[in-house]
Design an enzyme around this catalytic site. Structure first.
Site, short mmCIF file in Angstrom:
data_model
loop_
_atom_site.label_atom_id
_atom_site.label_comp_id
_atom_site.label_asym_id
_atom_site.label_seq_id
_atom_site.Cartn_x
_atom_site.Cartn_y
_atom_site.Cartn_z
N LYS A 53 57.67 60.47 21.27
CA LYS A 53 56.76 61.58 20.94
C LYS A 53 55.34 61.26 21.35
O LYS A 53 54.91 60.10 21.26
CB LYS A 53 56.79 61.82 19.43
CG LYS A 53 58.11 62.36 18.97
CD LYS A 53 58.00 63.05 17.63
CE LYS A 53 59.31 63.76 17.32
NZ LYS A 53 59.84 63.41 16.01
N LYS A 62 50.54 60.04 11.16
CA LYS A 62 51.96 59.72 11.15
C LYS A 62 52.24 58.28 10.77
O LYS A 62 53.33 57.94 10.34
CB LYS A 62 52.55 60.00 12.54
CG LYS A 62 52.70 61.46 12.83
CD LYS A 62 53.68 62.04 11.85
CE LYS A 62 54.13 63.43 12.25
NZ LYS A 62 55.06 63.98 11.26
N HIS A 104 59.50 38.87 23.26
CA HIS A 104 60.59 39.44 24.05
C HIS A 104 60.00 40.37 25.10
O HIS A 104 59.34 41.35 24.76
CB HIS A 104 61.54 40.22 23.15
CG HIS A 104 62.27 39.35 22.18
ND1 HIS A 104 63.36 38.60 22.54
CD2 HIS A 104 62.04 39.09 20.87
CE1 HIS A 104 63.79 37.92 21.48
NE2 HIS A 104 63.00 38.19 20.45
N LEU A 140 7.43 17.62 32.74
CA LEU A 140 8.75 18.05 33.22
C LEU A 140 8.63 19.04 34.37
O LEU A 140 9.50 19.14 35.22
CB LEU A 140 9.51 18.73 32.10
CG LEU A 140 9.94 17.84 30.95
CD1 LEU A 140 10.47 18.69 29.80
CD2 LEU A 140 11.00 16.86 31.41
N GLN A 144 5.44 29.59 34.44
CA GLN A 144 4.57 30.75 34.34
C GLN A 144 3.42 30.54 33.35
O GLN A 144 2.32 31.01 33.55
CB GLN A 144 5.46 31.93 33.90
CG GLN A 144 4.75 33.23 33.72
CD GLN A 144 4.19 33.74 35.05
OE1 GLN A 144 4.79 33.55 36.11
NE2 GLN A 144 3.04 34.37 34.99
N VAL A 148 4.91 21.99 31.23
CA VAL A 148 5.91 21.70 30.20
C VAL A 148 6.09 20.18 30.15
O VAL A 148 6.26 19.54 31.19
CB VAL A 148 7.26 22.37 30.53
CG1 VAL A 148 8.27 22.13 29.41
CG2 VAL A 148 7.08 23.86 30.78
N GLU A 188 13.89 22.59 21.87
CA GLU A 188 14.91 21.59 22.15
C GLU A 188 14.72 21.08 23.59
O GLU A 188 14.33 21.85 24.47
CB GLU A 188 16.26 22.30 22.02
CG GLU A 188 17.47 21.49 22.30
CD GLU A 188 18.76 22.34 22.16
OE1 GLU A 188 19.83 21.78 22.35
OE2 GLU A 188 18.68 23.55 21.89
N ASP A 227 15.00 38.36 31.29
CA ASP A 227 14.75 37.54 32.48
C ASP A 227 15.84 36.48 32.63
O ASP A 227 15.57 35.31 32.88
CB ASP A 227 13.36 36.89 32.37
CG ASP A 227 12.88 36.34 33.71
OD1 ASP A 227 13.56 36.59 34.74
OD2 ASP A 227 11.85 35.65 33.73
P1 ADP Z 1 7.93 28.91 32.10
O1 ADP Z 1 8.99 29.54 31.28
O2 ADP Z 1 6.63 28.76 31.42
O3 ADP Z 1 7.84 29.57 33.42
P2 ADP Z 1 9.79 26.89 32.54
O4 ADP Z 1 10.58 27.16 31.34
O5 ADP Z 1 10.31 27.40 33.82
O6 ADP Z 1 8.36 27.41 32.35
O7 ADP Z 1 9.56 25.31 32.62
C1 ADP Z 1 9.15 24.65 33.79
C2 ADP Z 1 10.09 23.50 34.07
O8 ADP Z 1 10.06 22.58 32.98
C3 ADP Z 1 11.55 23.92 34.17
O9 ADP Z 1 11.91 24.24 35.47
C4 ADP Z 1 12.30 22.70 33.69
O10 ADP Z 1 12.51 21.81 34.75
C5 ADP Z 1 11.34 22.07 32.71
N1 ADP Z 1 11.72 22.43 31.32
C6 ADP Z 1 11.29 23.52 30.63
N2 ADP Z 1 11.81 23.54 29.38
C7 ADP Z 1 12.58 22.43 29.28
C8 ADP Z 1 13.40 21.89 28.23
N3 ADP Z 1 13.51 22.51 27.05
N4 ADP Z 1 14.07 20.76 28.46
C9 ADP Z 1 13.97 20.15 29.67
N5 ADP Z 1 13.23 20.60 30.69
C10 ADP Z 1 12.53 21.74 30.52
#
Ligand code: ADP
Ligand code: MG
Length: 634
Positions: free
Chosen positions: A26, A53, A122, A383, A387, A391, A450, A496
């Site tokens: 049905k 049903k 099955h 590191l 922008q 860092v 982190e 982003d």
């Molecule tokens: P933004 O967001 O200001 O443009 P990013 O986040 O691109 O900067 O950071 C620039 C670089 O620093 C990254 O490409 C990465 O290599 C390094 N980096 C940023 N945040 C971390 C993190 N939490 N741990 C390790 N490396 C980081």
């Protein structure tokens, strides 16, 4: 959840509760809602549903699978599927394979943590008192085919004999799922018992001391990072939630249990340690199951091999790896195989553990505190530069690794960000880079997060990743989809998402970072879709044309990020400039299939690039697609 309701007209076969009752078919209107599948009498002329049903409680479902259609079945009964629950099979016929797939997929998603999911089923109908596939005459008889995939694929041949299948402990063989584990987003709830994985010394007066391996009861979790808990002496206070783990399957106490480790990571760890008989137990790619990964140097060779064995369960709930060696618990099973190889490539000789020696950073300075005292930070090395400026890698309180973004003056609308940081502090997921806190009482302000030692995913893809396996590439995609599914569930739009905004942890886990940050950038070249820094290559038509951001525009970007992973970090549409991309993408141009991506993988990317935002999948669906594909590959 109401938006996830599905409705469809199917043909339903009568359930033949008695052998003698006639079969009939049905048309019924089926509605899948949060807790039930209901079917209604249906008026095709008025297109209205009439009387209810029947219904099936989702929590009672044990299996959803396709059925092989009868040889002479009419056209409208070519796409049957079965929903098995405690009253037996409910047979339903869909109009097309696509509709059938969609329903099977959706139902599986909601029932995947049900108790008693079936290991075998099955493949043909139960009809007139006999299973047409295996000729068994008991309706409850165990299925004759192992559920090989969760996608309804039929890869195994039909068994003619009625003998039960032997419990073969071969590599990654599907077997009965263990009691389900909740999905990663879930976890303890107030009233749950947790175990301290690390000691914690109180920093604030309202904090509670944690002693390693002791049990605590969770009382309140309104802040996801700082839970109120009680110890065994009745003392109450706040604890950092990442220092404890739920006493869920009881395996957390064992050093050989590596929760949150995938197959590639296990292989990496075992190969790095390079010990014959090195082993660990991890969650299998199939939810609720466990896998033993063992390293062996057969015949004393220098290069060893990794083997992965699923822990299977007998119908009586006992555990086994090897035939005829059943145990009441997983620790008993491991203990036995530590002394006997019994069919494994090696005896389990050396425990390999991913437990960090040092405790993770608690989130911020204490409960309710997001302001970090900058004198507690030590800067170790630069590191990179992004922008917002430089860092740096450093330590918090001299011991915890952190990344510190030093926000260049004039690059960010700081007050708005600081307000938002309070919300972002509460976003917490294994696959998201954790925001620990901010230093706002000085210039430049700092954002403390982190630290992930393998840096940016894009650089990692381009420079570090050599000859990745197909499983490894897909596992990276899975990590990102999980982090994004969490953001989606929190209704948080990334805006982003791209490989440059993902980072790679020491063990290879990928985590998403910089979520929502683009809203605070003060740079027209970045924020205006006509700007040179706008992520045009990661944007769907509706963003390029009308700046309409949503989780569905994140989905598009996820497809492009998958493409970046499978091209090992190529620039999307590298021959086109931004304005050409806007023109061509809004008139249908899409990225090509990367060589490393097979058709299945490419089809996942492609559904992310559907023209209409509403036709794209959700991240939750993507997690499940990627997980299914991973499971099939192992
Ligand atoms: P933004 O967001 O200001 O443009 P990013 O986040 O691109 O900067 O950071 C620039 C670089 O620093 C990254 O490409 C990465 O290599 C390094 N980096 C940023 N945040 C971390 C993190 N939490 N741990 C390790 N490396 C980081
Ligand atoms: Mg960034």
């Amino acid at each position: 959840m109401s938006d996830s309701n599905l409705e469809e007209i199917f043909i339903k076969r009568s359930q033949q509760k008695k052998k003698t009752s006639p079969l009939n078919y049905k048309e019924r209107l089926f509605v899948l809602s949060e807790h039930k599948i209901c079917y209604f009498d249906y008026d095709p002329e008025k297109k209205k549903k009439k009387a209810l049903k029947g219904s099936v409680d989702l929590e009672k479902i044990k299996c959803v699978e396709t059925v092989i259609p009868d040889e002479n079945a009419p056209a409208e009964r070519q796409f049957p599927f079965q929903i098995i629950y405690d009253e037996g099979p409910l047979y339903v016929f869909a109009k097309s394979d696509d509709i059938r797939k969609k329903w099977i997929h959706r139902i599986r998603q909601v029932v995947r943590f049900n108790k008693d999911l079936m290991q075998k089923y099955h493949p043909c109908f139960w009809e007139d008192g006999v299973w047409k596939c295996c000729q068994q005459v008991v309706k409850q008889a165990m299925g004759c085919r192992v559920m090989e995939t969760r996608n309804g694929g039929f890869k195994q041949t039909l068994r003619k004999s009625r003998k039960p299948l032997p419990p073969t402990p071969e590599e990654e063989k599907p077997c009965r799922p263990l009691p389900p584990q909740p999905p990663p987003q879930q976890g303890p709830c107030p009233g749950s018992t947790v175990i301290a994985e690390y000691p914690y010394t109180p920093v604030q007066p309202q904090d509670l001391e944690l002693r390693k391996d002791e049990e605590y009861t969770i009382l309140e979790m309104s802040d996801p990072n700082w839970w109120r808990a009680r110890d065994k002496y009745g003392t109450e206070g706040y604890i950092p939630s990442n220092y404890v783990t739920e006493a869920m399957n009881g395996l957390e106490r064992f050093d050989w249990y590596c929760k949150n480790m995938n197959r590639s990571q296990a292989e990496h760890l075992l190969k790095t340690e390079n010990k014959d008989g090195g082993f660990l137990v991890r969650d299998s790619s199939k939810a609720g199951k466990y896998t033993v990964s063992v390293f062996s140097k057969v015949g004393g060779e220098t290069v060893g091999i990794c083997k992965h064995y699923n822990i299977c369960t007998t119908p009586q709930g006992q555990f086994y790896l090897a035939q005829s060696h059943n145990f009441n618990s997983i620790p008993d099973l491991i203990n036995y195989h530590q002394h006997n190889s019994a069919g494994l490539v090696s005896r389990l000789k050396h425990i390999m553990s991913n437990r960090a020696d040092s405790a993770p950073s608690p989130f911020g300075l204490g409960y309710g505190v997001w302001e970090i005292d900058p004198t507690h930070l030590t800067f170790i090395k630069e590191l990179g530069c992004g922008q917002f400026g430089v860092v740096k890698y450093g330590k918090w309180q001299g011991q915890h690794d952190v990344a510190i973004k030093m926000i260049k003056e004039g690059s960010m609308s700081e007050d708005d960000f600081i307000e938002e940081a309070k919300v972002m502090m509460k976003l917490r997921h294994q696959k998201l880079v954790q925001l620990y806190g901010v230093c706002t009482k000085q210039k430049p302000i700092y954002i403390v997060t982190e630290f992930l030692s393998n840096g940016c995913l894009l650089t990692y893809l381009r420079e570090s990743l050599k000859n990745p396996t197909p499983i490894h590439l897909l596992e990276m995609c899975k990590d990102v989809s999980e982090g994004m599914a969490y953001l989606e569930s929190e209704q948080f739009i990334h805006r982003d998402l791209a490989a440059r905004n993902c980072l790679v942890a020491a063990n290879g886990t990928i985590k998403v970072t910089d979520f929502g940050l683009s809203r605070y950038v003060l740079d027209d070249e970045y924020t205006s879709s006509a700007g040179t820094k706008f992520p045009v290559r990661w944007s769907p038509p509706e963003v390029l044309l009308y700046s309409k951001f949503s989780s569905k525009s994140d989905i598009w970007a996820y497809g492009v990020l998958m493409w970046e992973i499978y091209t090992m970090g190529k620039m999307p549409y590298d021959r086109l400039n931004n304005s050409e991309i806007v023109d061509k993408v809004s008139t249908g141009l899409r990225l090509y299939r990367p060589q490393l991506a097979n058709e299945r993988v490419y089809s996942i990317m492609s559904i992310c690039w559907r023209d209409k935002a509403e036709d794209r999948p959700t991240f939750l669906e993507l997690v499940s697609n990627v997980q299914d594909l991973l499971y099939e590959m192992q």
